[in-house]
Scaffold this motif. Structure first.
Motif, short mmCIF file in Angstrom:
data_model
loop_
_atom_site.label_atom_id
_atom_site.label_comp_id
_atom_site.label_asym_id
_atom_site.label_seq_id
_atom_site.Cartn_x
_atom_site.Cartn_y
_atom_site.Cartn_z
N ASP A 67 34.56 34.86 41.12
CA ASP A 67 34.74 36.39 42.59
C ASP A 67 34.47 35.27 44.09
O ASP A 67 35.16 35.09 45.08
N VAL A 115 38.17 42.81 47.16
CA VAL A 115 39.49 41.05 47.05
C VAL A 115 38.76 40.31 45.47
O VAL A 115 39.42 40.35 45.08
N ALA A 116 37.64 40.68 45.50
CA ALA A 116 37.46 39.88 44.26
C ALA A 116 36.74 40.37 43.07
O ALA A 116 37.69 39.62 41.99
N ALA A 147 40.47 38.27 57.21
CA ALA A 147 39.02 38.73 57.43
C ALA A 147 37.79 37.65 57.67
O ALA A 147 38.05 36.42 57.59
N PRO A 166 38.61 44.23 58.20
CA PRO A 166 37.85 43.17 57.85
C PRO A 166 36.44 43.66 56.80
O PRO A 166 36.27 43.31 56.50
N ASP A 225 33.76 45.12 44.58
CA ASP A 225 34.51 44.50 45.84
C ASP A 225 36.24 44.11 45.83
O ASP A 225 36.96 44.19 45.08
N ARG A 242 33.92 46.10 52.21
CA ARG A 242 34.40 45.00 51.34
C ARG A 242 34.15 45.48 49.62
O ARG A 242 34.83 45.49 48.67
N ARG A 279 38.06 33.86 44.57
CA ARG A 279 38.46 34.72 44.91
C ARG A 279 38.30 35.68 46.65
O ARG A 279 39.70 35.64 46.96
#
Lengths: 87, 541
Positions: B482, A34-35, B94, A65, A32, A68, B485
Motif C-alpha cells: 500500500d 490509490v493503494a 497530490a 487531492p 483507499d 483518499r 502504491r
C-alpha cells in the motif's frame, strides 16, 4: 448531516467506482483509492466527472487531492448534494 | 525550407499577423494575439533583467497556467537566459508535497538554476528550497514580471540554448535535454513543412496537452507560433475529466490539427457517450496526430468507427515517432493515407526532410530492412546534449542519437517495436525507473537501495508497472505494498500494477552500487513462474 438516503448514496458511489475502475474491485468504505482500488490520476478525474454527472453537483478539483478513501468521497458528495440548491 | 529562426524571431514574425492563442478555461476563453504575447514577453524579459538575471543563467519555470508559461518562456529567450520547464506540483498528483519539493530541489541543484519563476502562491515554498540549492538566488512570481516595455537587448543566437526539458525527475543525475534555437526551428519547420503537416492558411490547432511535455509545447503551441497560425489551448485536466471537451473544441473552432498520445483516443472511445456525439463536427480535422507512446491499432480503428458519423476520417490519423532528445518529431507517416499495419504495429513513416534514421545491432552495425535493432537518428534536430551533465554519456555518437528504442525499417518506413532502455511509458509520458525507485527508497519498511522498477510491455500496449521491493522487516508486506502504491500515486499520478515483495538477495547490485535492473527483472519473472507453478500444483492436488 445524516440523511435516510445515505445508504443508497454509498451504493451509487461504489457503483461508480466499479465502473470507472475496470478492474475487478470490491470497494468498502475504508478502501483507499490509490493503494486499494488502483486508481491513477487519470481515473481519479474520470471518477470526479462521473460523480458530477450522477449527482448533478460540481466537485472542486482543489478538493480532490485530499480525498483518499471511499468514505471521504461519500461524505464529500453528501455535503455537495446537501448544498445543492433545490429546484 | 526557410531559414532557421530563434524563438524571439519567430514570435516577432508571428506578431505581424492577427493569429494567436485562445486559452480555453471553461467559463471564459481568453484570446491573446502573438503581438500581445510578444509585448507581454518583452515586459517580462525586462523584469527578469532588472531582477539581476544575466546571459546564460538558467531559470526554472514552474508554472501551470498556459498563458503565463508561454509568456515567460519567450521572455527568458528575450532576456538571454535559459528557461527550463519543471512540473508544477498540481500536475504531479497530490498529497506528498515535501517529496515533490525534494525532487524539484534535486533538479534545481543539478541544473545550477539561478532563479525559479513560479506563481505567487508557490514563491514561499521555493524560497524555502534555497538552503538546499546554493545556486538559487532568485524566486520570482510571474505575476510580478511586468516592467515597462523596452526592446530586448540580449537576443539569443541560433546556437544558444532555447530551453532545457527535464525528462527525468529526481535522482542524483536528472537529465535535462538542452535544445538550441537551431534545433527547435529545424524540427518545427520540418513538422510544419510539406513532408509533415503542410500547415497552411486555413489551419487551426487545438490542444489539451501539457506544455511541459514536448508534444504539447513544441508540436502544438510553438508549432502554431512558428507557422503564425491560431491555436486553442485547453487545460489538460479538462480533457482528462471530460474527453468530449477536446472534440467540442475541435468542433467549435473548426480545428484542423491536433495531436495526442494513443491513450487519449482510447479515453474518447471509452468515455464519450453516444448522447455526447450530438453537435460534434470533426470534418475539418485533417491531422489527428498520434505519438509519444506505442500506438495501439485497434484503439485508432475503434476511434475512427465511433466518430465517423460526426465527420471523422480515418485517413486523418498521422502516426509519428519522436523523442525529446530530438526536439519532438523524427518520423511522420504520409498524410492522408490509411494506417499501414504490420505485425500489429503501425508504420510511423519516414524521417523528416534533412534528417536521417538508421537501425543498428548490438555492436552498432547497421542492419538490413526488416531486421530489428536500436533506432538511431541524425540531423539538425539532435539535441545539443544533456544540460550540465558532467559525464557526457553515450547518448550521441558521431552525430547519431541513440534513442534506446527498438524498431525496424520496411520500405524505408519505421515500425517501432520496443525499448532497449529501461524507460516506462504510461499515458504518453516517460518515467525513468530510477525516479520511481528513488521515490520509495526512504519509506519505512523498504530495504535501502533494494528497489527495482520496470515496465512489462505488450505489443502496442501500455506498460504494466512493476516494482520489486526487498523489505527490511519492520512493516508487514501488505502495508508495504500500500505504501509503495500510495507514494508513487502521490508523486507521479501513476498506478503500480504489481508490487512484488521479494526475499532479500533478489535485487542484485553492481560493484559500483547500482541496482541490476535486468537481472532483478529476470529473477522476478522466474519467481512469478515458480508461484504460478505452485498454484497449479496446489490446484491439481
Amino acid at each position: 448531516m445524516v440523511q435516510p438516503a445515505s445508504a443508497s448514496l454509498e451504493h451509487t458511489v461504489i457503483d461508480v467506482l466499479k465502473n470507472v475502475s475496470r478492474r475487478p474491485i470490491e470497494p468498502t468504505m475504508d478502501s483507499d483509492l490509490v493503494a486499494d482500488l488502483g486508481f491513477d490520476s487519470l481515473q481519479v478525474l474520470e471518477l470526479v466527472a462521473e460523480l458530477e454527472d450522477r449527482f448533478d453537483v460540481s466537485i472542486p478539483l482543489n478538493d480532490v487531492p485530499s480525498t483518499r478513501t471511499v468514505a471521504q468521497i461519500v461524505a464529500q458528495v453528501a455535503r455537495l448534494v446537501g448544498e445543492r440548491p433545490t429546484a | 525550407m526557410g531559414r532557421l529562426r530563434t524563438l524571439p524571431d519567430a514570435l516577432a514574425d508571428a506578431a505581424r499577423g492577427d493569429a494567436g492563442y485562445l486559452f480555453a478555461a471553461g467559463r471564459a476563453d481568453t484570446f491573446r494575439s502573438f503581438a500581445d504575447i510578444r509585448i507581454a514577453s518583452m515586459r517580462a524579459a525586462r523584469a527578469l533583467r532588472e531582477a539581476g538575471l544575466r546571459r546564460g543563467d538558467l531559470v526554472a519555470l514552474v508554472i501551470a497556467d498556459a498563458e503565463a508559461f508561454l509568456t515567460m518562456l519567450c521572455a527568458a529567450s528575450m532576456a538571454g537566459v535559459i528557461p527550463a520547464s519543471l512540473y508544477p506540483p498540481a500536475l504531479m498528483g497530490a498529497g506528498d508535497l515535501s517529496r515533490y519539493f525534494q525532487l524539484t530541489a534535486g533538479i534545481l541543484r543539478a541544473a545550477r538554476a539561478r532563479a525559479v519563476v513560479t506563481s505567487a502562491a508557490l514563491v514561499p515554498a521555493f524560497d524555502g528550497l534555497r538552503p538546499r540549492c546554493p545556486s538559487l538566488s532568485l524566486v520570482i512570481a510571474h505575476e510580478q514580471c511586468e516592467a515597462p516595455l523596452a526592446e530586448p537587448d540580449v537576443l539569443p543566437a541560433l546556437d544558444d540554448i532555447a530551453f532545457v526539458q527535464f525528462t527525468s525527475g529526481s535522482t542524483s543525475a536528472p537529465k535535462g535535454v538542452a535544445l538550441t534555437h537551431a534545433n527547435l526551428s529545424a524540427n518545427i519547420d520540418a513538422i510544419n513543412g510539406p513532408a509533415g503537416l503542410m500547415t497552411g492558411a486555413d489551419d487551426v490547432g487545438v490542444s489539451w496537452l501539457p506544455l511541459n511535455h514536448d508534444m504539447g509545447l513544441v508540436g502544438m503551441a510553438l508549432g502554431a507560433m512558428y507557422a503564425a497560425r491560431p491555436c486553442v489551448l485547453l487545460p489538460p485536466q479538462t480533457f482528462v475529466k471530460r474527453p468530449a471537451e477536446w472534440l467540442r473544441a475541435l468542433t467549435r473552432h473548426a480545428g484542423t490539427i491536433s495531436f495526442a498520445p494513443s491513450f487519449a483516443y482510447d479515453l474518447c472511445v471509452r468515455r464519450i457517450k453516444d448522447a455526447d456525439l450530438e453537435g460534434l463536427d470533426l470534418s475539418r480535422w485533417r491531422v489527428a496526430g498520434c505519438g509519444a507512446e506505442p500506438i495501439h491499432p485497434p484503439t485508432l480503428a475503434a476511434f475512427a468507427r465511433k466518430f465517423a458519423p460526426v465527420g471523422f476520417r480515418e485517413t486523418s490519423f498521422l502516426p509519428s515517432y519522436g523523442l525529446a532528445e530530438h526536439v519532438l518529431a523524427a518520423t511522420f507517416a504520409p498524410r492522408g493515407r490509411p494506417l499501414r499495419i504490420e505485425n500489429s504495429l503501425v508504420s510511423c513513416g519516414t524521417p523528416l526532410p534533412g534528417h536521417s534514421i538508421r537501425i543498428v545491432d548490438a555492436v552498432n552495425q547497421p542492419v538490413p530492412e526488416r531486421r530489428i535493432g536500436e533506432i538511431l537518428l541524425a540531423g539538425p534536430s539532435v539535441m545539443l546534449g544533456y544540460y550540465h551533465q558532467d559525464e557526457p554519456g553515450d547518448a550521441i555518437e558521431d552525430g547519431w542519437l541513440r534513442t534506446g528504442d527498438l524498431g525496424y525499417l520496411a520500405d524505408g518506413e519505421l515500425f517501432v517495436c520496443g525499448r532497449a532502455k529501461d524507460v516506462i511509458i504510461a499515458h504518453g509520458r516517460k518515467y525513468h525507473p530510477q525516479d520511481l525507485e528513488w521515490a520509495v527508497d526512504d519509506l519505512a519498511g523498504v530495504r535501502r537501495g533494494r528497489v527495482v522498477a520496470f515496465g512489462t510491455a505488450g505489443a502496442g500496449r501500455a506498460d504494466r508497472v512493476v516494482m520489486v521491493v526487498e523489505p527490511n522487516g519492520t512493516v508487514p508486506a501488505a502495508s508495504l505494498t500500500d505504501m509503495v502504491r500510495r507514494r508513487i500515486g502521490d508523486l507521479f499520478g501513476l498506478y503500480v500494477d504489481e508490487v512484488a515483495i521479494v526475499p532479500s538477495g533478489t535485487v542484485g547490485r553492481t560493484t559500483s552500487g547500482k541496482v541490476q535492473r535486468a537481472a532483478t527483472r529476470e529473477r522476478w519473472a522466474s519467481l512469478a513462474e515458480l508461484k504460478a507453478e505452485s498454484r497449479e500444483l496446489r490446484a491439481e492436488s
